[in-house]
Motif scaffolding. Structure first.
Motif, short mmCIF file in Angstrom:
data_model
loop_
_atom_site.label_atom_id
_atom_site.label_comp_id
_atom_site.label_asym_id
_atom_site.label_seq_id
_atom_site.Cartn_x
_atom_site.Cartn_y
_atom_site.Cartn_z
N LYS A 52 0.89 -1.19 -0.23
CA LYS A 52 0.03 -0.02 -0.05
C LYS A 52 0.93 1.25 0.08
O LYS A 52 1.88 1.30 0.85
CB LYS A 52 -0.87 -0.05 1.31
N VAL A 53 0.56 2.10 -0.84
CA VAL A 53 1.36 3.37 -1.01
C VAL A 53 0.61 4.59 -0.62
O VAL A 53 -0.72 4.87 -1.19
CB VAL A 53 1.91 3.55 -2.62
N PHE A 54 1.05 5.52 0.10
CA PHE A 54 0.44 6.60 0.47
C PHE A 54 0.97 7.86 -0.19
O PHE A 54 2.47 7.98 -0.36
CB PHE A 54 0.70 7.20 1.89
N VAL A 55 0.40 8.42 -1.10
CA VAL A 55 1.00 9.69 -1.73
C VAL A 55 0.62 11.16 -1.10
O VAL A 55 -0.27 11.47 -0.99
CB VAL A 55 -0.09 9.82 -3.02
N TYR A 56 1.76 11.82 -0.78
CA TYR A 56 1.69 13.07 -0.16
C TYR A 56 0.84 13.95 -1.16
O TYR A 56 1.30 13.94 -2.24
CB TYR A 56 2.94 13.52 0.23
N GLU A 57 0.20 14.66 -0.70
CA GLU A 57 -0.50 15.85 -1.43
C GLU A 57 0.24 17.06 -1.08
O GLU A 57 0.45 17.88 -0.05
CB GLU A 57 -2.08 16.11 -0.87
N LEU A 58 1.02 17.28 -2.02
CA LEU A 58 1.85 18.71 -2.05
C LEU A 58 1.20 19.83 -2.92
O LEU A 58 0.55 19.74 -3.52
CB LEU A 58 3.12 18.38 -2.68
N PRO A 59 1.71 21.03 -2.53
CA PRO A 59 1.30 22.23 -3.13
C PRO A 59 1.54 21.92 -4.53
O PRO A 59 2.54 21.44 -4.89
CB PRO A 59 2.13 23.31 -2.58
N SER A 60 0.75 22.48 -5.42
CA SER A 60 0.90 22.46 -7.01
C SER A 60 2.21 22.96 -7.52
O SER A 60 2.67 22.50 -8.56
CB SER A 60 -0.23 22.89 -7.83
N LYS A 61 2.92 23.83 -6.77
CA LYS A 61 4.14 24.42 -7.31
C LYS A 61 5.18 23.54 -7.53
O LYS A 61 6.00 23.51 -8.17
CB LYS A 61 4.64 25.45 -6.56
N TYR A 62 5.09 22.20 -6.77
CA TYR A 62 6.20 21.10 -6.82
C TYR A 62 5.66 20.07 -8.00
O TYR A 62 6.65 19.39 -8.21
CB TYR A 62 5.93 20.13 -5.63
N ASN A 63 4.61 20.25 -8.58
CA ASN A 63 4.27 19.42 -9.76
C ASN A 63 3.32 19.91 -10.96
O ASN A 63 3.62 20.34 -11.87
CB ASN A 63 3.68 18.03 -9.12
N LYS A 64 2.04 20.13 -10.33
CA LYS A 64 1.01 20.31 -11.35
C LYS A 64 1.36 21.93 -12.15
O LYS A 64 1.20 22.00 -13.35
CB LYS A 64 -0.33 20.39 -10.84
N LYS A 65 1.69 22.96 -11.30
CA LYS A 65 1.93 23.97 -11.96
C LYS A 65 3.24 24.19 -12.87
O LYS A 65 3.30 24.87 -13.88
CB LYS A 65 2.00 25.24 -10.89
#
Length: 417
Positions: A52-65
């Motif tokens: 089982k893997v937990f995915v951290y929810e980071l601010p979008s500046k680290y990925n989506k933006k």
């Protein structure tokens, strides 16, 4: 030359029986061979239910933006970090309860800072990664329990978490100190190298599945090219004196075989590149600035026997894919003898390698398709993580116990991101 000519004629004769591969879908008429022994069993493992893997929810500046600023990141060879994130968000191995997680994943897009010609700039990556780790260690308790020993990170740079595209400077930097205890999922793999830590999972570079699918040619097309390569032999801009780029291996290919009729090699990259690979028996996969390249993926997908010229390379999913059986390994010092090496391989050995390459599970393991499919590269990463479980009790710290030095590394890396 006479020997080469007769060997080539023999290969052309056999090409009527040589396998033509359609990725993702294999016709009944195509001869294949299942991988024997444990390797094949491992390749077809199903990771669901094993971790089982937990995915951290980071601010979008680290990925989506970051991705929004430059959509080219979706198609370059480093894109696995983006697609792995998307895959995990909807994967059945994901858990929303961190207390039951076996692994923790931090989605940081460290390769999505591109130059105008599409090459990733790694100079901000260490600060970006440090910032993300500081965030998760401050907002969640899980990093501090192990200082990252039950966390994994995708670092698909040329030299992984050393975060530099030039080997000398990558070696000088070393792996980012804060990642010393984490499991690194990376494209770079070379034995006895400071940029490959023990326990890392080596993955293939990203190659666009849909694009390759559109370039398929009729499966019975003869393989009329003996040896094929397209790419640089020299990098005059970055290595004006020569000899450093590819440790001289590519230059040796050109100098020795540019006029050899069995070698179809050039710096030109034709629109028929994928089609040509499907017409070739052997595809050269030499090192460049780093030992890996997308050619390895392309060769496997198109059934062209990869000729791997990169000393000490660690190949993707080597515990599942029998590279020795499907490829040909040539030491860098032996490149001048490449013609003799390849023409000396018996036809029955060539045919067996092609039958193994035709195995659909082999191809699937090299791809990051959208949507994900059983046995693909996403699942091979999860299989690799599952095989590391359970974590040894020694990775868990007592309250207040610390090992990592948060101020280690180049001074520039310590600046805020």
């Amino acid at each position: 030359m006479e020997i080469w000519r007769w060997v080539f004629i023999g290969i052309l004769f056999l090409s009527d029986f040589v396998v033509k591969i359609e990725p993702f879908k294999l016709g009944r008429s195509q001869p294949t061979e299942r991988i024997s022994g444990s390797a094949g069993d491992v390749l077809e493992d199903d990771p669901v239910g094993r971790l089982k893997v937990f995915v951290y929810e980071l601010p979008s500046k680290y990925n989506k933006k970051i991705l929004q600023k430059d959509q080219r990141c979706l198609n370059h060879m480093f894109a696995a970090e983006i697609y792995m994130h998307r895959f995990l968000l909807s994967s059945p191995v994901r858990t929303l309860n961190p207390e039951e997680a076996d692994w923790f994943y931090t989605p940081v897009y460290t390769t999505c800072d591109l130059t105008p010609n599409g090459l990733p700039l790694p100079f901000k990556s260490p600060r970006m990664m440090r910032s993300a780790i500081q965030l998760i260690s401050s907002n969640w308790p899980y990093w501090n329990r192990t200082e990252g020993a039950d966390h994994f990170f995708l670092v698909p740079h040329d030299f992984g978490a050393c975060f530099h595209y030039q080997e000398e400077k990558a070696i000088e930097r070393g792996i980012l100190p804060l990642l010393q205890r984490a499991t690194l999922v990376q494209t770079f793999g070379q034995r006895n190298h400071v940029c490959l830590k023990e326990g890392s999972i080596i993955i293939p570079p990203y190659a666009p599945p849909q694009k390759m699918q559109t370039h398929l040619i009729p499966e019975k097309t003869p393989r009329s090219i003996f040896v094929y390569f397209r790419g640089l032999f020299y990098d005059v801009g970055n290595d004006p004196e020569g000899g450093y780029y590819a440790r001289g291996a590519r230059a040796a290919v050109w100098e020795n075989f540019k006029d050899n009729p069995l070698f179809d090699i050039s710096t030109e990259h034709p629109t028929t590149y994928y089609e040509d690979m499907q017409r070739a028996v052997f595809c050269l996969c030499p090192l460049g600035w780093a030992p890996w390249s997308p050619r390895l993926v392309e060769a496997v997908i198109f059934g062209c026997i990869p000729v791997i010229i990169a000393d000490d390379i660690v190949l993707p999913f080597a515990d599942a894919i029998p590279w020795e059986e499907i490829g040909v390994f040539v030491d860098e010092k032996d490149v001048p003898n490449l013609d003799t090496i390849l023409t000396s391989i018996p036809p029955e050995v060539i045919l067996r390698k092609q039958r193994l390459l035709a195995n659909p599970s082999m191809k699937q393991a090299m791809l990051f398709p959208q949507p994900a499919q059983p046995g693909d590269a996403f699942h091979q990463v999860l299989n690799g993580l599952a095989r590391k479980l359970p974590h040894d009790k020694s990775v868990y710290f007592k309250p207040g116990e610390r090992v990592l030095n948060w101020t280690a590394g180049p001074v520039g890396d310590l600046k805020p991101w």
